[in-house]
Design an enzyme around this catalytic site. Sequence first.
Site, mmCIF file in Angstrom:
data_model
loop_
_atom_site.group_PDB
_atom_site.id
_atom_site.type_symbol
_atom_site.label_atom_id
_atom_site.label_comp_id
_atom_site.label_asym_id
_atom_site.label_seq_id
_atom_site.Cartn_x
_atom_site.Cartn_y
_atom_site.Cartn_z
ATOM 1 N N SER A 1 0.751 -0.821 0.046
ATOM 2 C CA SER A 1 0.381 0.031 -0.316
ATOM 3 C C SER A 1 0.371 1.299 0.187
ATOM 4 C CB SER A 1 -0.615 0.492 1.166
ATOM 5 O OG SER A 1 -1.503 0.803 1.072
ATOM 6 N N TYR B 1 -1.733 0.132 10.286
ATOM 7 C CA TYR B 1 -1.766 -1.235 9.091
ATOM 8 C C TYR B 1 -0.774 -0.203 8.377
ATOM 9 C CZ TYR B 1 -3.718 -1.136 4.094
ATOM 10 O OH TYR B 1 -3.883 -1.367 2.546
#
Length: 261
Positions: A155, A168
């Site tokens: 990501s 995250y």
Amino acid sequence: MTAVQEQTKTVVSKRLEGKVALVTGGSRGIGAAIALKLAAEGASVVLSYASNKGAAEKVVAEIAALGLKAVAVKANVTSAQDSATVVAEVAKAFGNAKIDILVNNAGVFEMGPIDAIDAEQFDRLFDVNVKGVVATTVAALPQMNDGGRIINISSGAADATMAGASLYSATKSALDTLSRIWAQDLGKRRITVNSVSPGVTVTDMFKAGIPEEGHQYMIDKTALGRLGQPEDIADVVAFIASDEARWITGQVINVDGGIVI
Ligand code: NAP
């Protein structure tokens, strides 16, 4: 055949004909688009899912409707047993075939401001996003063909330093480190390992994680002025899976319309 004819043939033929792919989290969102694209390029696909059998079967049916082959398997990436089962399913489904392309896509997202972080949240994120990738890869490697591809869906959050998303983002930074080091570890088998890092991409994860009032901000931050679609990511994954990307390994490839520059 002339050089030009040879080139033309490459362009029109399916780039992944005869290849076998395993896509984790292929029932929805980016994983579903990847499964569809790899199949459309000629690969036979096993896709795994956590619980959403109906969505997984819909993807399999879409692939079958194109006259192509896919199988869905319920397998939680955090379970070593499930990872072994899904790998065994590849051989079972496709005549003892080995895996050419492993896409570690399954992932979970949670915001967590620093003062709200707890051990449970840490485990939820790291178990799926990091331990799950390790478990799947370790189970798959003995059943992978040399010259194969491992593609980790990371990501842009790993680089974007998004306040409130430290855990995250840390899982995806860990994933990028795994990609770089596994590229070295597996180079002798001619297996390439890369991270493909989406920016904001319209999926269930995005809709659940980013409130609607934040969408325009994301669009404004993106050089190309729109949100990403799962197909934007899947097209790049198919390229990395193809022979055309044989000289790319150990890289983190941002596919984000320019949100992280
Ligand atoms: P999504 O729409 O939430 O879909 C997640 C997929 O992963 C589903 O197929 C789900 O299966 C599966 N999954 C979740 N936990 C699993 C587990 N423990 N074991 C096996 N499968 C599991 O997510 P997405 O947006 O497509 O995201 C896919 C990947 O892209 C993730 O790694 C995510 O971090 C990354 N990413 C997404 C964005 C974005 O903006 N969407 C941006 C950057 C990176 P079920 O259907 O059974 O639940």
